[in-house]
Design a protein around this motif. Structure first.
Motif, PDB file in Angstrom:
ATOM      1  N   GLY A 161       6.202  33.292  90.610  1.00  0.00           N
ATOM      2  CA  GLY A 161       6.759  33.772  89.346  1.00  0.00           C
ATOM      3  C   GLY A 161       7.077  35.248  89.512  1.00  0.00           C
ATOM      4  N   HIS A 165       4.473  37.832  85.194  1.00  0.00           N
ATOM      5  CA  HIS A 165       4.897  36.684  84.382  1.00  0.00           C
ATOM      6  C   HIS A 165       4.174  35.428  84.868  1.00  0.00           C
ATOM      7  CE1 HIS A 165       8.117  39.514  83.626  1.00  0.00           C
ATOM      8  NE2 HIS A 165       8.551  38.759  82.629  1.00  0.00           N
ATOM      9  N   ASP A 166       4.233  34.358  84.051  1.00  0.00           N
ATOM     10  CA  ASP A 166       3.634  33.082  84.456  1.00  0.00           C
ATOM     11  C   ASP A 166       4.393  32.501  85.643  1.00  0.00           C
ATOM     12  OD1 ASP A 166       1.917  33.310  82.397  1.00  0.00           O
ATOM     13  OD2 ASP A 166       3.049  31.976  81.037  1.00  0.00           O
ATOM     14  N   GLU A 167       3.718  31.579  86.343  1.00  0.00           N
ATOM     15  CA  GLU A 167       4.372  30.835  87.425  1.00  0.00           C
ATOM     16  C   GLU A 167       5.496  29.986  86.830  1.00  0.00           C
ATOM     17  OE1 GLU A 167       2.906  27.473  90.644  1.00  0.00           O
ATOM     18  OE2 GLU A 167       1.570  29.150  90.171  1.00  0.00           O
ATOM     19  N   ASP A 168       6.649  29.903  87.510  1.00  0.00           N
ATOM     20  CA  ASP A 168       7.713  29.023  87.000  1.00  0.00           C
ATOM     21  C   ASP A 168       7.511  27.605  87.526  1.00  0.00           C
ATOM     22  OD1 ASP A 168       9.036  28.772  89.579  1.00  0.00           O
ATOM     23  OD2 ASP A 168       9.842  30.803  89.270  1.00  0.00           O
ATOM     24  N   SER A 169       8.355  26.684  87.085  1.00  0.00           N
ATOM     25  CA  SER A 169       8.104  25.273  87.390  1.00  0.00           C
ATOM     26  C   SER A 169       8.313  24.959  88.878  1.00  0.00           C
ATOM     27  CB  SER A 169       9.006  24.386  86.541  1.00  0.00           C
ATOM     28  OG  SER A 169      10.307  24.400  87.075  1.00  0.00           O
TER      29      SER A 169
END
Ligand SMILES: O=C([O-])C(=O)C[C@H](O)[C@@H](O)C(=O)[O-]
Ligand SMILES: [Mg+2]
Length: 429
Positions: A161, A165-169
């Protein structure tokens, strides 16, 4: 039925240029890493016939300024006279002093300014012509020779990510296993029948291992690697030998026509480029040097769809292969690429697209007109480009542009803010 307006000139009555930003994952490349937003500009060309057309291009500040100059220059011109649009754009930009704005983070800077600025006007003019005539753009380009256009799965090394930020999919891909995982998802979701790895990020041995791992996982898929000129001639030859029999083509291993020509003499696979041949002026020296086998066209910097067809004629004449380049884009560009590819008989390879990296909920066109089936996009048959502007989507992405603070693509600067030790080097290895 042909509309009454066609009996006379259909004049451009005005142009609306809207910069937009859409979310982009932390994709790594030879010059740094993608920022959290990719910038584009949506160009709406209006006519006195009450019909508007769409074009999409880079969103960097310098480019926006040039688009504005071009918009004023083309106002009043006949939308059927793309040669006149080009003359006016070139004349208006003849004394261009704007800095930067190439939209490619330093990877392609030698393209023709007039062609880069003309491109969205050419696409929008063809969109309008098609709407007036009730025919798809592919018909205006000579007719579709294929019902759908195959694309390649465009693999990137990436972080899980953006920092903070959060991890993306998609998660991380920083080693061969991560690259294979990413490729598996892309092939399963989209059905791509060719794969390209954006390289020049890790040591070449790690990238060779990634290609070998892809070959093992996908024994039948054509594979390509593109380090964006991150390798010396010697390293390129070493990688070329290591990947002998594995690659469909080797894309821009090393900088410049001369370096590419040296690599070309020493490796067995075709060499492709979207870096050392980026304008018509680059073609004669590249052909004379025997530097490349395949040119990746890109209507965004080759002057639109008509000029890209001129390039296709040149590659055919000189026995060169033709493929298609992409960087981050929205639906207007995808539609334009599909019409062009459909009407280009000698487009020999599955085209590049960044499409899987875009959030499906973010776009400036209404959903439904474009879809992937078995790795290919069926050619829209509705008049013009066959896509309709989504006003809410446009407004949302414009707001995002205003709020994100980015005014140009800067993969290197972003990387250096994260890792102050990072240095830009070409070749790096
Ligand atoms: O084939 C290429 O060289 C590219 O697609 C260039 C692009 O800018 C890509 O490297 C990217 O967006 O990071
Ligand atoms: Mg490339």
């Amino acid at each position: 039925m042909v509309q009454e307006e066609l009996l006379g000139q259909v004049s451009i009555s005005g142009v609306t240029i809207t910069p937009v930003a859409f979310t982009d994952p932390p994709l790594l490349n030879a010059v740094g890493v993608h920022e959290p937003y990719a910038l584009r500009a949506v160009v709406q060309v209006h006519t006195d016939a009450g019909i508007s057309g769409l074009g999409e291009t880079y969103g960097d500040a310098g480019h926006l300024q040039r688009l504005q100059v071009a918009a004023e220059a083309v106002t009043g011109a006949d939308v059927f006279n793309i040669n006149l649009l080009r003359q006016r754009v070139a004349a208006a930009l003849a004394r261009d002093t704007v800095q930067g704005g190439h939209g490619m983070s330093g990877m392609v800077t030698g393209s023709s300014t007039a062609d880069r600025v003309l491109s969205p006007f050419d696409v929008a003019a063809l969109d309008i012509q098609g709407k007036l005539l009730g025919r798809p753009v592919s018909d205006l380009l000579g007719g579709a020779v294929r019902e759908s256009v195959p694309f390649s799965g465009y693999l990137f090394y990436k972080w899980a990510g953006h920092p903070g930020h959060d991890e993306d999919s998609w998660g991380a891909a920083v080693d061969p296993d991560g690259v294979v995982r990413q490729a598996r998802r892309m092939v399963d979701e989209y059905g791509f029948s060719a794969l390209k790895l954006k390289a020049g990020v890790f040591h070449p041995d790690q990238e060779i291992a990634a290609m070998e791992a892809l070959r093992e996982e996908f024994p039948d898929l054509p594979l390509r690697i593109d380090p964006n000129a991150a390798w010396s001639v010697e390293t390129s030859i070493r990688v070329g030998h290591a990947l002998d029999g594995v690659l469909e083509y080797l894309e821009d291993p090393t900088p410049g026509i001369e370096g590419m020509a040296q690599v070309r003499q020493a490796v067995s696979m075709p060499l492709a480029t979207n870096m050392c041949v980026v304008s018509f002026a680059d073609v004669p020296p590249a052909v004379a040097a025997g530097a490349v086998d395949v040119i990746l066209s890109d209507h965004h910097f080759w002057g639109g769809l008509r000029r890209s067809q001129a390039l296709a004629g040149i590659t055919e004449t000189f026995g060169l292969g033709l493929s298609m380049h992409s960087n981050s884009h929205l639906g207007i560009s995808l539609a334009a690429m599909v019409h062009l590819a459909a009407a280009t008989p000698n487009l020999d390879y599955a085209c590049d697209t960044h499409w899987p990296w875009k959030d499906p909920d973010e776009d400036v066109v209404l959903p439904g007109a474009l879809r992937f089936t078995d790795g290919a996009v069926p050619v829209p048959t509705a008049p013009g480009l066959g896509v309709e502007l989504d006003q809410d989507g446009l407004e949302k992405l414009h707001q995002q542009y205003l709020e994100c603070g980015l005014r140009g693509r800067d993969d290197t600067g972003y990387m250096q803010r994260i890792n102050p030790e990072y240095e830009l080097r070409s070749p790096r290895w």
